[in-house]
Enzyme design. Structure first.
Site, PDB file in Angstrom:
ATOM      1  CE1 TYR A  66      -5.261  -2.399   4.088  1.00  0.00           C
ATOM      2  CE2 TYR A  66      -3.618  -0.912   4.219  1.00  0.00           C
ATOM      3  CZ  TYR A  66      -4.541  -1.575   2.971  1.00  0.00           C
ATOM      4  OH  TYR A  66      -3.950  -1.901   2.039  1.00  0.00           O
TER       5      TYR A  66
ATOM      6  CB  SER B 286      -0.971  -0.089   1.124  1.00  0.00           C
ATOM      7  OG  SER B 286      -1.981   1.436   1.126  1.00  0.00           O
TER       8      SER B 286
END
Length: 246
Positions: free
Chosen positions: A155, A141
């Site tokens: 996350y 990400s």
């Protein structure tokens, strides 16, 4: 294109979104593809059907990426069904957001189990099957490099862990001719983060190219890294985020 004729690929979390686009791109270029799914059996069947329509072999395996036994078993079963394994794409992942004070132990454990441990175990199992020219590609990400919004810490932490794992595993497997890389998508138009969603305008405002990516954009980069063209690329991370981290 037929860059992957004769190649065998496994894409975790391949029933929808980015994972489905990757599975289809690899099949379009000649690979036989297995994918995993947790809940989306119908969508997984649709992806397998599309792979078959391309003249390639397709398989779908139900697997919870938080289950260590299921992960290893699925990698082994996929390799058996495909007749070998050349490419692993670690795409399965979950999002648990919110302020640090609101994280539950279950949120922390689930995030690490799927986003980190699941990738480690799948890669470990796949390494036993991969030979010269093998590829391991993980989906990270853009938040792993730069956290641009509140509530993304858990996350981001899990995806940042994959950077170190990728670099280390590239060293470990390099002598066997296996490359290991990571792709860092930004905002991508999927059902988990739709381009018409309530947070979309705020995300676009952070980009140099103010539009969402498409799953096919990510799949194209993964296809490059899986190809022979990328044989000298390993231990590397690739941002594909519309310039959010520029």
């Amino acid at each position: 294109m037929s860059r992957f004729t004769g190649k065998k690929a496994l894409v975790t979390g391949g029933s929808r979104g980015i994972g489905a686009a990757i599975a289809l791109r690899l099949a379009q270029e000649g690979a036989d593809v297995a994918l995993t799914y947790e809940h989306s059996a119908e969508k997984a069947g649709e992806v397998v059907g599309a792979i078959a329509a391309l003249g390639r072999k397709g398989f779908a395996f139900a697997a919870d990426s938080a289950d260590p036994v299921a992960i290893k078993g699925t990698v082994d079963n996929a390799a058996a069904a495909l007749g070998g394994l050349d490419i692993l794409v670690n795409n399965a992942g979950i999002w648990r957001g919110g302020p640090v004070a609101e994280w539950s132990l279950a949120d922390i454990d689930a995030t690490l189990a799927v986003n980190v441990r699941g990738v480690v175990l799948a890669s470990q199992a796949a390494a036993a099957h991969l030979g010269e020219g093998g590829r391991i590609i993980s989906i990270g990400s853009c938040l792993a490099d730069r956290v641009v919004e509140e509530g993304a810490t858990l996350y981001a932490m899990s995806k940042a862990a994959l950077i170190g794992f990728t670099k280390g595993l590239a060293r470990d497997l390099g002598p066997r001719g296996i490359t290991v890389n990571i792709v860092h998508p930004g905002s991508t138009d999927t059902d988990m983060n739709p381009a018409a969603g309530p947070q979309a305008d705020a995300q676009r405002a952070k980009m140099a190219i103010p539009r969402y990516g498409k799953p096919e954009d990510i799949a194209g980069l993964v296809a490059y890294l899986a190809s022979e063209e990328a044989r000298f690329v390993t231990g590397a991370g690739f941002a594909i985020d519309g310039g959010v981290n520029t």
